[in-house]
Scaffold this motif. Structure first.
Motif, short mmCIF file in Angstrom:
data_model
loop_
_atom_site.label_atom_id
_atom_site.label_comp_id
_atom_site.label_asym_id
_atom_site.label_seq_id
_atom_site.Cartn_x
_atom_site.Cartn_y
_atom_site.Cartn_z
N VAL A 15 13.73 16.13 10.63
CA VAL A 15 13.75 14.67 10.54
C VAL A 15 14.34 14.20 9.22
CG1 VAL A 15 12.28 12.60 10.44
CG2 VAL A 15 11.77 14.41 12.10
N MET A 16 13.97 14.84 8.11
CA MET A 16 14.36 14.36 6.77
C MET A 16 15.55 15.12 6.19
SD MET A 16 10.54 14.13 5.09
CE MET A 16 11.16 13.58 3.49
N GLY A 17 15.77 16.34 6.69
CA GLY A 17 16.77 17.20 6.08
C GLY A 17 16.10 18.18 5.13
N ALA A 18 16.48 19.43 5.16
CA ALA A 18 15.80 20.47 4.40
C ALA A 18 15.88 20.25 2.89
CB ALA A 18 16.39 21.84 4.76
N ALA A 19 16.92 19.57 2.44
CA ALA A 19 17.11 19.40 0.99
C ALA A 19 16.45 18.14 0.44
CB ALA A 19 18.60 19.37 0.67
N SER A 20 15.88 17.33 1.29
CA SER A 20 15.30 16.06 0.85
C SER A 20 14.11 16.29 -0.07
CB SER A 20 14.85 15.23 2.06
OG SER A 20 14.18 14.06 1.64
N SER A 80 9.84 8.09 4.87
CA SER A 80 9.71 6.66 5.15
C SER A 80 8.78 6.45 6.34
CB SER A 80 11.08 6.06 5.44
OG SER A 80 11.58 6.59 6.67
N PHE A 81 8.43 5.18 6.59
CA PHE A 81 7.63 4.85 7.77
C PHE A 81 8.31 5.37 9.03
CE2 PHE A 81 5.68 1.24 5.30
CZ PHE A 81 4.36 1.65 5.46
N GLY A 82 9.61 5.08 9.14
CA GLY A 82 10.35 5.48 10.33
C GLY A 82 10.38 6.98 10.52
N ALA A 120 0.83 -1.21 0.00
CA ALA A 120 0.00 0.00 0.00
C ALA A 120 0.87 1.25 0.00
CB ALA A 120 -0.92 -0.01 1.21
N PHE A 121 1.94 1.25 0.79
CA PHE A 121 2.82 2.41 0.86
C PHE A 121 3.52 2.65 -0.47
CE2 PHE A 121 6.96 4.36 2.12
CZ PHE A 121 6.45 5.57 2.57
N GLU A 122 3.91 1.58 -1.14
CA GLU A 122 4.55 1.71 -2.46
C GLU A 122 3.60 2.36 -3.47
OE1 GLU A 122 5.71 -2.21 -3.55
OE2 GLU A 122 7.26 -2.37 -1.99
N GLU A 138 -1.26 7.25 4.45
CA GLU A 138 -1.59 7.91 3.19
C GLU A 138 -1.80 9.40 3.39
OE1 GLU A 138 -4.80 7.62 -0.53
OE2 GLU A 138 -4.79 6.10 1.05
N MET A 139 -2.54 9.77 4.42
CA MET A 139 -2.79 11.20 4.68
C MET A 139 -1.50 11.93 5.03
SD MET A 139 -6.44 11.35 6.71
CE MET A 139 -6.31 9.88 7.69
N LYS A 140 -0.66 11.33 5.87
CA LYS A 140 0.60 11.96 6.24
C LYS A 140 1.50 12.12 5.01
CE LYS A 140 0.88 10.14 10.98
NZ LYS A 140 1.65 9.23 11.87
N SER A 141 1.55 11.10 4.16
CA SER A 141 2.41 11.15 2.98
C SER A 141 2.01 12.28 2.05
CB SER A 141 2.36 9.81 2.24
OG SER A 141 2.82 8.75 3.05
N VAL A 142 0.70 12.40 1.80
CA VAL A 142 0.21 13.46 0.91
C VAL A 142 0.42 14.83 1.54
CG1 VAL A 142 -1.86 14.43 -0.18
CG2 VAL A 142 -1.49 11.95 -0.19
N ALA A 143 0.02 14.97 2.81
CA ALA A 143 0.15 16.26 3.48
C ALA A 143 1.60 16.74 3.49
CB ALA A 143 -0.39 16.15 4.91
#
Length: 498
Positions: free
Chosen positions: A333-338, A343-345, A150-152, A451-456
Protein backbone atom coordinates in the motif's frame (compact mmCIF):
# COMPACT_ATOMS: atom_id res chain seq x y z
CA UNK A 1 12.10 28.95 72.24
CA UNK A 2 12.43 25.90 74.50
CA UNK A 3 10.04 22.95 74.50
CA UNK A 4 9.57 20.58 77.38
CA UNK A 5 8.73 16.92 76.97
CA UNK A 6 5.40 17.52 78.63
CA UNK A 7 4.34 19.88 75.81
CA UNK A 8 4.21 16.90 73.45
CA UNK A 9 2.10 14.71 75.72
CA UNK A 10 -1.36 16.10 74.80
CA UNK A 11 -0.41 15.92 71.10
CA UNK A 12 0.78 12.30 71.44
CA UNK A 13 -2.24 11.30 73.48
CA UNK A 14 -4.56 12.72 70.83
CA UNK A 15 -3.06 10.60 68.06
CA UNK A 16 -2.81 7.54 70.27
CA UNK A 17 -6.49 7.85 71.16
CA UNK A 18 -7.46 8.55 67.56
CA UNK A 19 -5.79 5.42 66.19
CA UNK A 20 -7.00 3.31 69.12
CA UNK A 21 -10.60 4.39 68.61
CA UNK A 22 -10.35 4.00 64.82
CA UNK A 23 -8.87 0.52 65.11
CA UNK A 24 -11.48 -0.52 67.67
CA UNK A 25 -14.35 0.80 65.56
CA UNK A 26 -13.02 -0.87 62.44
CA UNK A 27 -12.52 -4.20 64.24
CA UNK A 28 -16.05 -3.97 65.60
CA UNK A 29 -17.32 -3.15 62.13
CA UNK A 30 -15.60 -6.19 60.61
CA UNK A 31 -17.06 -8.41 63.30
CA UNK A 32 -20.58 -7.07 62.72
CA UNK A 33 -20.13 -7.32 58.94
CA UNK A 34 -19.05 -10.93 59.30
CA UNK A 35 -22.23 -11.66 61.25
CA UNK A 36 -24.58 -9.70 59.01
CA UNK A 37 -23.03 -10.68 55.71
CA UNK A 38 -22.05 -14.24 56.46
CA UNK A 39 -22.52 -15.87 53.07
CA UNK A 40 -25.75 -17.82 53.01
CA UNK A 41 -24.80 -19.46 49.72
CA UNK A 42 -22.77 -22.64 50.00
CA UNK A 43 -22.46 -23.29 46.27
CA UNK A 44 -19.03 -24.15 44.88
CA UNK A 45 -18.80 -20.93 42.86
CA UNK A 46 -19.40 -18.64 45.84
CA UNK A 47 -17.08 -20.64 48.08
CA UNK A 48 -14.36 -20.50 45.45
CA UNK A 49 -14.81 -16.74 45.04
CA UNK A 50 -14.65 -16.02 48.77
CA UNK A 51 -11.71 -18.33 49.44
CA UNK A 52 -9.95 -17.35 46.17
CA UNK A 53 -9.33 -21.03 45.55
CA UNK A 54 -9.97 -20.32 41.86
CA UNK A 55 -6.50 -18.70 41.75
CA UNK A 56 -4.80 -22.09 41.99
CA UNK A 57 -6.04 -22.94 38.48
CA UNK A 58 -6.42 -19.57 36.80
CA UNK A 59 -4.09 -16.58 36.38
CA UNK A 60 -6.91 -14.03 36.39
CA UNK A 61 -10.38 -13.72 37.85
CA UNK A 62 -11.62 -13.07 34.30
CA UNK A 63 -10.20 -16.43 33.16
CA UNK A 64 -12.15 -18.17 35.90
CA UNK A 65 -15.32 -16.33 34.90
CA UNK A 66 -14.70 -17.30 31.27
CA UNK A 67 -14.34 -20.95 32.34
CA UNK A 68 -17.64 -20.82 34.26
CA UNK A 69 -19.45 -19.10 31.41
CA UNK A 70 -18.22 -21.68 28.87
CA UNK A 71 -19.66 -24.42 31.09
CA UNK A 72 -23.02 -22.69 31.42
CA UNK A 73 -25.66 -23.85 28.88
CA UNK A 74 -26.95 -20.27 28.57
CA UNK A 75 -23.60 -18.49 28.77
CA UNK A 76 -24.83 -16.79 31.96
CA UNK A 77 -23.96 -17.34 35.64
CA UNK A 78 -24.86 -15.73 38.96
CA UNK A 79 -22.43 -15.03 41.80
CA UNK A 80 -24.82 -15.07 44.75
CA UNK A 81 -22.53 -13.45 47.33
CA UNK A 82 -22.03 -10.49 44.97
CA UNK A 83 -25.62 -10.45 43.69
CA UNK A 84 -24.02 -10.27 40.26
CA UNK A 85 -25.40 -11.88 37.12
CA UNK A 86 -22.59 -12.27 34.56
CA UNK A 87 -23.28 -13.04 30.91
CA UNK A 88 -21.35 -13.81 27.72
CA UNK A 89 -24.52 -14.27 25.67
CA UNK A 90 -24.77 -11.79 22.74
CA UNK A 91 -28.58 -11.76 22.92
CA UNK A 92 -28.43 -10.73 26.56
CA UNK A 93 -25.87 -8.02 25.72
CA UNK A 94 -28.16 -6.59 23.04
CA UNK A 95 -31.07 -6.68 25.49
CA UNK A 96 -29.08 -4.69 28.06
CA UNK A 97 -27.46 -2.19 25.73
CA UNK A 98 -30.23 -1.55 23.24
CA UNK A 99 -33.59 -3.34 23.55
CA UNK A 100 -34.17 -2.59 27.23
CA UNK A 101 -31.48 0.06 27.69
CA UNK A 102 -33.45 2.23 30.13
CA UNK A 103 -33.74 -0.67 32.58
CA UNK A 104 -29.97 -1.13 32.81
CA UNK A 105 -28.37 2.18 33.86
CA UNK A 106 -24.99 2.48 35.50
CA UNK A 107 -26.96 2.83 38.71
CA UNK A 108 -26.22 4.34 42.08
CA UNK A 109 -24.09 1.41 43.38
CA UNK A 110 -21.70 1.77 40.43
CA UNK A 111 -21.68 5.56 40.70
CA UNK A 112 -20.78 5.25 44.38
CA UNK A 113 -17.85 2.93 43.65
CA UNK A 114 -16.29 5.29 41.10
CA UNK A 115 -17.81 8.53 42.35
CA UNK A 116 -14.73 9.79 44.19
CA UNK A 117 -12.61 9.35 41.04
CA UNK A 118 -14.98 10.03 38.14
CA UNK A 119 -17.51 12.25 39.88
CA UNK A 120 -20.21 13.24 37.39
CA UNK A 121 -18.14 12.40 34.32
CA UNK A 122 -19.78 10.71 31.34
CA UNK A 123 -18.76 7.17 32.40
CA UNK A 124 -20.33 7.46 35.83
CA UNK A 125 -23.72 9.07 35.22
CA UNK A 126 -27.10 8.34 33.67
CA UNK A 127 -30.03 10.41 32.49
CA UNK A 128 -29.75 14.10 31.60
CA UNK A 129 -26.12 14.53 32.68
CA UNK A 130 -25.01 11.62 30.50
CA UNK A 131 -27.04 12.81 27.51
CA UNK A 132 -25.68 16.36 27.82
CA UNK A 133 -22.02 15.26 27.91
CA UNK A 134 -22.51 12.71 25.17
CA UNK A 135 -24.19 15.26 22.91
CA UNK A 136 -21.30 17.71 23.20
CA UNK A 137 -18.67 14.97 22.86
CA UNK A 138 -20.49 13.50 19.85
CA UNK A 139 -20.56 16.83 18.04
CA UNK A 140 -16.87 17.44 18.68
CA UNK A 141 -15.48 13.96 18.09
CA UNK A 142 -17.54 13.54 14.94
CA UNK A 143 -16.15 16.61 13.20
CA UNK A 144 -13.55 16.21 10.46
CA UNK A 145 -11.42 19.04 11.88
CA UNK A 146 -11.18 17.41 15.32
CA UNK A 147 -10.26 14.02 13.85
CA UNK A 148 -7.61 15.64 11.65
CA UNK A 149 -6.25 17.48 14.70
CA UNK A 150 -6.06 14.19 16.64
CA UNK A 151 -4.25 12.49 13.76
CA UNK A 152 -1.72 15.33 13.56
CA UNK A 153 -0.96 14.96 17.27
CA UNK A 154 -0.55 11.17 17.05
CA UNK A 155 1.65 11.44 13.95
CA UNK A 156 3.80 14.11 15.58
CA UNK A 157 4.23 12.07 18.76
CA UNK A 158 5.24 8.99 16.74
CA UNK A 159 7.68 10.75 14.41
CA UNK A 160 9.25 13.20 16.83
CA UNK A 161 9.37 11.16 20.03
CA UNK A 162 8.44 7.47 19.80
CA UNK A 163 10.58 6.45 16.81
CA UNK A 164 13.66 8.52 17.81
CA UNK A 165 13.43 7.12 21.34
CA UNK A 166 13.30 3.50 20.15
CA UNK A 167 16.08 4.14 17.62
CA UNK A 168 18.31 5.33 20.43
CA UNK A 169 17.86 2.17 22.52
CA UNK A 170 20.78 -0.28 22.39
CA UNK A 171 20.07 -3.80 21.22
CA UNK A 172 20.88 -5.33 24.60
CA UNK A 173 18.60 -3.01 26.60
CA UNK A 174 15.33 -4.41 27.94
CA UNK A 175 12.43 -1.96 27.62
CA UNK A 176 8.98 -2.13 29.20
CA UNK A 177 6.72 -1.65 26.20
CA UNK A 178 3.62 -1.24 28.37
CA UNK A 179 5.20 1.66 30.23
CA UNK A 180 6.20 3.19 26.91
CA UNK A 181 2.66 2.96 25.54
CA UNK A 182 1.17 4.42 28.72
CA UNK A 183 3.53 7.38 28.47
CA UNK A 184 2.78 7.78 24.76
CA UNK A 185 -0.99 7.66 25.17
CA UNK A 186 -0.87 10.01 28.19
CA UNK A 187 1.00 12.58 26.10
CA UNK A 188 -1.39 12.28 23.16
CA UNK A 189 -4.59 12.41 25.19
CA UNK A 190 -3.36 15.42 27.16
CA UNK A 191 -2.37 17.28 24.01
CA UNK A 192 -5.63 16.43 22.26
CA UNK A 193 -8.04 16.85 25.15
CA UNK A 194 -6.44 19.67 27.15
CA UNK A 195 -3.89 21.36 24.92
CA UNK A 196 -1.19 20.36 27.43
CA UNK A 197 2.03 18.50 26.65
CA UNK A 198 3.28 16.65 29.77
CA UNK A 199 6.30 15.24 27.90
CA UNK A 200 6.02 11.79 29.50
CA UNK A 201 7.60 10.05 26.51
CA UNK A 202 11.08 10.77 27.76
CA UNK A 203 12.42 7.79 29.65
CA UNK A 204 14.82 10.00 31.56
CA UNK A 205 11.85 11.65 33.25
CA UNK A 206 9.58 10.06 35.86
CA UNK A 207 5.93 9.57 35.04
CA UNK A 208 4.08 12.81 35.79
CA UNK A 209 2.42 13.27 39.19
CA UNK A 210 -0.93 13.42 37.42
CA UNK A 211 -0.39 10.06 35.69
CA UNK A 212 0.92 8.37 38.85
CA UNK A 213 -1.99 9.61 40.98
CA UNK A 214 -4.46 8.62 38.27
CA UNK A 215 -3.02 5.08 38.05
CA UNK A 216 -3.26 4.57 41.81
CA UNK A 217 -6.77 5.99 42.04
CA UNK A 218 -7.98 3.80 39.15
CA UNK A 219 -6.59 0.64 40.72
CA UNK A 220 -7.95 1.34 44.20
CA UNK A 221 -11.37 2.38 42.89
CA UNK A 222 -11.63 -0.91 40.99
CA UNK A 223 -10.84 -2.86 44.17
CA UNK A 224 -14.01 -1.47 45.73
CA UNK A 225 -16.12 -3.43 43.24
CA UNK A 226 -14.60 -6.71 44.44
CA UNK A 227 -15.76 -6.28 48.05
CA UNK A 228 -18.52 -8.62 49.20
CA UNK A 229 -20.30 -5.62 50.77
CA UNK A 230 -19.89 -1.91 49.93
CA UNK A 231 -20.04 -1.25 53.68
CA UNK A 232 -16.48 -2.53 53.96
CA UNK A 233 -14.87 0.13 51.76
CA UNK A 234 -17.30 2.81 52.95
CA UNK A 235 -16.30 2.23 56.56
CA UNK A 236 -12.61 2.31 55.61
CA UNK A 237 -13.26 5.60 53.84
CA UNK A 238 -15.06 6.99 56.88
CA UNK A 239 -12.16 6.04 59.16
CA UNK A 240 -9.56 7.00 56.54
CA UNK A 241 -7.80 3.62 56.69
CA UNK A 242 -5.83 1.38 54.33
CA UNK A 243 -6.56 1.62 50.62
CA UNK A 244 -9.21 4.27 51.20
CA UNK A 245 -6.63 6.56 52.78
CA UNK A 246 -4.34 6.07 49.78
CA UNK A 247 -7.26 6.65 47.41
CA UNK A 248 -8.19 9.87 49.18
CA UNK A 249 -4.63 11.15 48.87
CA UNK A 250 -4.42 10.19 45.18
CA UNK A 251 -7.72 11.90 44.38
CA UNK A 252 -6.59 15.00 46.27
CA UNK A 253 -3.59 15.16 43.93
CA UNK A 254 -5.84 14.62 40.89
CA UNK A 255 -8.20 17.39 42.02
CA UNK A 256 -5.34 19.82 42.47
CA UNK A 257 -3.65 19.02 39.16
CA UNK A 258 -6.94 19.04 37.23
CA UNK A 259 -7.75 22.39 38.78
CA UNK A 260 -4.37 23.76 37.70
CA UNK A 261 -4.97 22.47 34.19
CA UNK A 262 -8.40 24.15 34.00
CA UNK A 263 -7.06 27.44 35.39
CA UNK A 264 -4.17 27.39 32.93
CA UNK A 265 -6.53 26.88 30.01
CA UNK A 266 -8.83 29.67 31.25
CA UNK A 267 -5.93 32.13 31.69
CA UNK A 268 -4.45 31.27 28.31
CA UNK A 269 -7.84 31.64 26.64
CA UNK A 270 -10.00 28.86 25.31
CA UNK A 271 -12.35 30.39 22.77
CA UNK A 272 -10.04 29.76 19.79
CA UNK A 273 -8.41 26.51 20.97
CA UNK A 274 -8.97 23.11 19.36
CA UNK A 275 -8.67 20.87 22.44
CA UNK A 276 -11.78 19.24 23.90
CA UNK A 277 -11.51 20.91 27.30
CA UNK A 278 -11.68 24.33 25.65
CA UNK A 279 -14.80 23.27 23.76
CA UNK A 280 -16.50 22.17 26.97
CA UNK A 281 -15.41 25.32 28.78
CA UNK A 282 -17.42 27.34 26.28
CA UNK A 283 -20.57 25.72 27.68
CA UNK A 284 -19.72 24.75 31.28
CA UNK A 285 -18.56 27.16 34.00
CA UNK A 286 -18.61 24.75 36.96
CA UNK A 287 -14.95 23.84 37.64
CA UNK A 288 -15.87 20.66 39.54
CA UNK A 289 -17.90 19.45 36.56
CA UNK A 290 -14.99 20.28 34.25
CA UNK A 291 -12.66 18.34 36.57
CA UNK A 292 -14.88 15.25 36.20
CA UNK A 293 -14.84 15.61 32.43
CA UNK A 294 -11.03 15.90 32.43
CA UNK A 295 -10.66 12.65 34.41
CA UNK A 296 -13.16 10.83 32.17
CA UNK A 297 -11.25 11.78 29.03
CA UNK A 298 -8.03 10.52 30.60
CA UNK A 299 -9.61 7.17 31.44
CA UNK A 300 -11.05 6.79 27.95
CA UNK A 301 -8.10 7.92 25.89
CA UNK A 302 -5.05 6.87 27.82
CA UNK A 303 -5.47 3.53 29.56
CA UNK A 304 -7.56 1.79 26.89
CA UNK A 305 -5.21 2.56 23.99
CA UNK A 306 -2.13 1.58 26.01
CA UNK A 307 -3.77 -1.68 27.12
CA UNK A 308 -4.79 -2.59 23.57
CA UNK A 309 -1.31 -1.91 22.15
CA UNK A 310 0.39 -3.90 24.92
CA UNK A 311 -1.63 -7.07 24.30
CA UNK A 312 -1.33 -6.60 20.52
CA UNK A 313 2.47 -6.60 20.58
CA UNK A 314 2.53 -9.47 23.09
CA UNK A 315 0.52 -11.56 20.62
CA UNK A 316 2.47 -10.44 17.54
CA UNK A 317 5.76 -11.31 19.27
CA UNK A 318 4.52 -14.91 19.46
CA UNK A 319 3.19 -14.95 15.89
CA UNK A 320 5.92 -13.74 13.50
CA UNK A 321 3.73 -14.74 10.56
CA UNK A 322 1.30 -11.97 11.53
CA UNK A 323 4.16 -9.46 11.71
CA UNK A 324 5.33 -10.48 8.22
CA UNK A 325 1.81 -10.24 6.81
CA UNK A 326 1.37 -6.70 8.20
CA UNK A 327 4.71 -5.64 6.68
CA UNK A 328 3.85 -7.16 3.31
CA UNK A 329 0.47 -5.42 3.24
CA UNK A 330 1.97 -2.05 4.21
CA UNK A 331 4.73 -2.39 1.59
CA UNK A 332 2.08 -3.03 -1.03
CA UNK A 333 0.00 0.00 0.00
CA UNK A 334 2.72 2.51 1.00
CA UNK A 335 5.77 1.24 -0.86
CA UNK A 336 8.64 -0.64 0.78
CA UNK A 337 10.87 2.43 0.98
CA UNK A 338 8.31 4.72 2.63
CA UNK A 339 9.45 6.19 5.97
CA UNK A 340 6.39 8.28 6.69
CA UNK A 341 3.24 7.71 8.74
CA UNK A 342 0.42 6.05 6.81
CA UNK A 343 -2.39 8.38 5.79
CA UNK A 344 -6.08 7.84 6.56
CA UNK A 345 -6.61 6.56 3.03
CA UNK A 346 -3.68 4.16 3.18
CA UNK A 347 -4.81 2.73 6.52
CA UNK A 348 -8.29 2.10 5.13
CA UNK A 349 -6.68 -0.17 2.52
CA UNK A 350 -4.83 -2.24 5.16
CA UNK A 351 -7.49 -4.82 5.97
CA UNK A 352 -5.10 -7.34 7.49
CA UNK A 353 -3.76 -4.74 9.95
CA UNK A 354 -7.29 -3.95 11.09
CA UNK A 355 -8.09 -7.66 11.37
CA UNK A 356 -5.01 -8.24 13.56
CA UNK A 357 -5.93 -5.37 15.90
CA UNK A 358 -9.56 -6.52 16.16
CA UNK A 359 -8.40 -10.06 16.83
CA UNK A 360 -6.03 -9.01 19.61
CA UNK A 361 -8.84 -7.06 21.30
CA UNK A 362 -11.16 -10.04 20.95
CA UNK A 363 -8.81 -12.03 23.15
CA UNK A 364 -7.62 -9.15 25.33
CA UNK A 365 -10.15 -6.31 25.41
CA UNK A 366 -8.89 -3.16 27.14
CA UNK A 367 -12.02 -3.15 29.33
CA UNK A 368 -12.65 -6.75 30.30
CA UNK A 369 -16.18 -6.36 31.69
CA UNK A 370 -18.86 -3.72 32.19
CA UNK A 371 -21.63 -3.67 34.78
CA UNK A 372 -25.10 -2.18 34.93
CA UNK A 373 -27.78 -2.37 37.62
CA UNK A 374 -31.25 -3.71 36.90
CA UNK A 375 -33.83 -1.04 37.66
CA UNK A 376 -36.95 -3.23 37.52
CA UNK A 377 -37.47 -7.02 37.55
CA UNK A 378 -36.65 -8.43 34.13
CA UNK A 379 -36.07 -11.64 32.18
CA UNK A 380 -33.08 -11.87 29.85
CA UNK A 381 -33.51 -13.46 26.39
CA UNK A 382 -31.84 -16.68 27.61
CA UNK A 383 -34.52 -17.06 30.29
CA UNK A 384 -32.47 -15.77 33.24
CA UNK A 385 -34.65 -13.92 35.74
CA UNK A 386 -33.07 -10.72 37.05
CA UNK A 387 -34.43 -9.03 40.15
CA UNK A 388 -34.49 -5.29 40.72
CA UNK A 389 -31.18 -4.05 42.16
CA UNK A 390 -29.10 -6.92 40.74
CA UNK A 391 -25.75 -6.07 39.25
CA UNK A 392 -25.67 -7.37 35.67
CA UNK A 393 -22.30 -7.69 33.95
CA UNK A 394 -21.54 -8.43 30.32
CA UNK A 395 -18.04 -9.82 29.86
CA UNK A 396 -16.15 -9.08 26.58
CA UNK A 397 -13.07 -10.97 27.84
CA UNK A 398 -15.11 -14.15 28.33
CA UNK A 399 -17.08 -13.60 25.11
CA UNK A 400 -13.86 -13.72 23.12
CA UNK A 401 -13.28 -17.21 24.52
CA UNK A 402 -16.75 -18.66 23.83
CA UNK A 403 -16.81 -21.50 21.31
CA UNK A 404 -20.52 -20.83 20.71
CA UNK A 405 -19.61 -17.38 19.40
CA UNK A 406 -16.23 -17.80 17.69
CA UNK A 407 -15.99 -21.50 16.94
CA UNK A 408 -13.69 -24.30 18.16
CA UNK A 409 -10.55 -22.23 17.46
CA UNK A 410 -11.73 -19.35 19.69
CA UNK A 411 -8.60 -19.46 21.86
CA UNK A 412 -6.28 -19.04 18.86
CA UNK A 413 -4.96 -15.71 17.57
CA UNK A 414 -6.16 -15.74 13.95
CA UNK A 415 -6.62 -12.37 12.21
CA UNK A 416 -7.95 -14.25 9.19
CA UNK A 417 -11.27 -14.82 10.97
CA UNK A 418 -12.03 -11.13 10.36
CA UNK A 419 -11.39 -11.30 6.60
CA UNK A 420 -13.62 -12.34 3.73
CA UNK A 421 -11.88 -12.46 0.34
CA UNK A 422 -9.11 -10.32 1.84
CA UNK A 423 -11.49 -7.59 3.01
CA UNK A 424 -12.22 -6.96 6.69
CA UNK A 425 -15.82 -7.76 7.56
CA UNK A 426 -17.79 -6.29 10.46
CA UNK A 427 -19.52 -8.39 13.10
CA UNK A 428 -22.37 -7.55 15.42
CA UNK A 429 -21.20 -5.18 18.20
CA UNK A 430 -23.26 -7.29 20.62
CA UNK A 431 -21.09 -10.27 19.72
CA UNK A 432 -17.96 -8.11 20.01
CA UNK A 433 -18.77 -5.37 22.58
CA UNK A 434 -15.16 -4.20 22.95
CA UNK A 435 -16.31 -0.64 22.16
CA UNK A 436 -19.58 -1.17 24.02
CA UNK A 437 -22.66 -1.20 21.78
CA UNK A 438 -26.11 0.22 21.36
CA UNK A 439 -26.87 3.61 22.89
CA UNK A 440 -23.57 3.87 24.82
CA UNK A 441 -21.28 2.82 21.97
CA UNK A 442 -17.83 4.42 22.26
CA UNK A 443 -17.70 7.84 20.57
CA UNK A 444 -13.92 7.73 20.25
CA UNK A 445 -13.80 4.34 18.57
CA UNK A 446 -12.55 5.51 15.17
CA UNK A 447 -9.91 7.83 16.62
CA UNK A 448 -8.69 5.08 18.96
CA UNK A 449 -8.38 2.66 16.05
CA UNK A 450 -6.44 5.20 13.98
CA UNK A 451 -4.05 5.77 16.89
CA UNK A 452 -3.51 2.03 17.42
CA UNK A 453 -3.01 1.38 13.70
CA UNK A 454 -0.57 4.28 13.39
CA UNK A 455 1.58 3.08 16.29
CA UNK A 456 1.43 -0.60 15.33
CA UNK A 457 2.35 0.12 11.73
CA UNK A 458 5.18 2.54 12.54
CA UNK A 459 6.82 0.13 14.97
CA UNK A 460 6.38 -3.05 12.94
CA UNK A 461 7.80 -1.45 9.78
CA UNK A 462 10.88 -0.04 11.54
CA UNK A 463 11.70 -2.44 14.34
CA UNK A 464 11.91 -6.09 15.29
CA UNK A 465 10.32 -6.33 18.73
CA UNK A 466 10.88 -9.53 20.68
CA UNK A 467 9.92 -10.59 24.18
CA UNK A 468 12.89 -10.39 26.56
CA UNK A 469 11.88 -13.69 28.16
CA UNK A 470 9.89 -16.72 27.08
CA UNK A 471 6.29 -15.49 26.91
CA UNK A 472 3.82 -17.07 29.30
CA UNK A 473 0.77 -18.88 27.96
CA UNK A 474 -1.52 -16.07 29.05
CA UNK A 475 -1.21 -12.53 30.30
CA UNK A 476 -1.68 -11.83 34.00
CA UNK A 477 -3.48 -8.61 34.84
CA UNK A 478 -3.45 -6.22 37.75
CA UNK A 479 -6.98 -5.58 39.09
CA UNK A 480 -8.11 -2.23 37.70
CA UNK A 481 -10.57 -0.38 35.51
CA UNK A 482 -8.60 -1.35 32.41
CA UNK A 483 -6.39 -4.32 31.53
CA UNK A 484 -2.92 -3.54 32.89
CA UNK A 485 -0.40 -6.38 32.52
CA UNK A 486 1.27 -7.39 35.75
CA UNK A 487 5.02 -6.84 35.47
CA UNK A 488 4.67 -4.90 32.22
CA UNK A 489 5.86 -6.17 28.83
CA UNK A 490 9.70 -6.41 28.78
CA UNK A 491 11.02 -6.50 25.22
CA UNK A 492 14.21 -6.01 23.23
CA UNK A 493 14.16 -3.64 20.26
CA UNK A 494 16.22 -4.05 17.07
CA UNK A 495 16.00 -1.43 14.34
CA UNK A 496 15.54 -2.90 10.89
CA UNK A 497 17.63 -1.93 7.88
CA UNK A 498 15.20 -0.65 5.28
Amino acid sequence: MEYSLTSYIPFSLFFFNYFTISFTLFSLFLYITKLLFKPSCKCDICKSYLSKSWSSDFENLSDWYAHLLRRSPTGTIHIHVLNNTITANPENVEHMLRTNFENYPKGRPFSAILGDLLGKGIFNVDGHSWRFQRKIASLELGSVSIRSHAFEIVSSEIQNRLIPLLSSVRNDVVLDLQDLFRRFSFDTICRFSFGLDPGCLKLSLPVSDFAAAFDLASRLSAKRAMAVSPLIWKMKRLLNLGDEKKLKEAIKSIDYLAGELINHRREAGFSTQKDLLSRFMGTITDDRYLRDIVVSFLLAGRDTVAAALTSFFWLVAQHPEVELAIRAESDRVMGAASQGIASFGEMREMHYLQAAIYESMRLYPPVQFDSKFCQEDDTLPDGTNVQKGTRVTYHPYAMGRMEQIWGPDCLEFKPERWLEDGVSRPVSPFKYPVFQAGVRVCLGKEMALVEMKSVALALIRRFDIRAAATPSQTLQFVPGLTATVKGGLPVMIHERRL
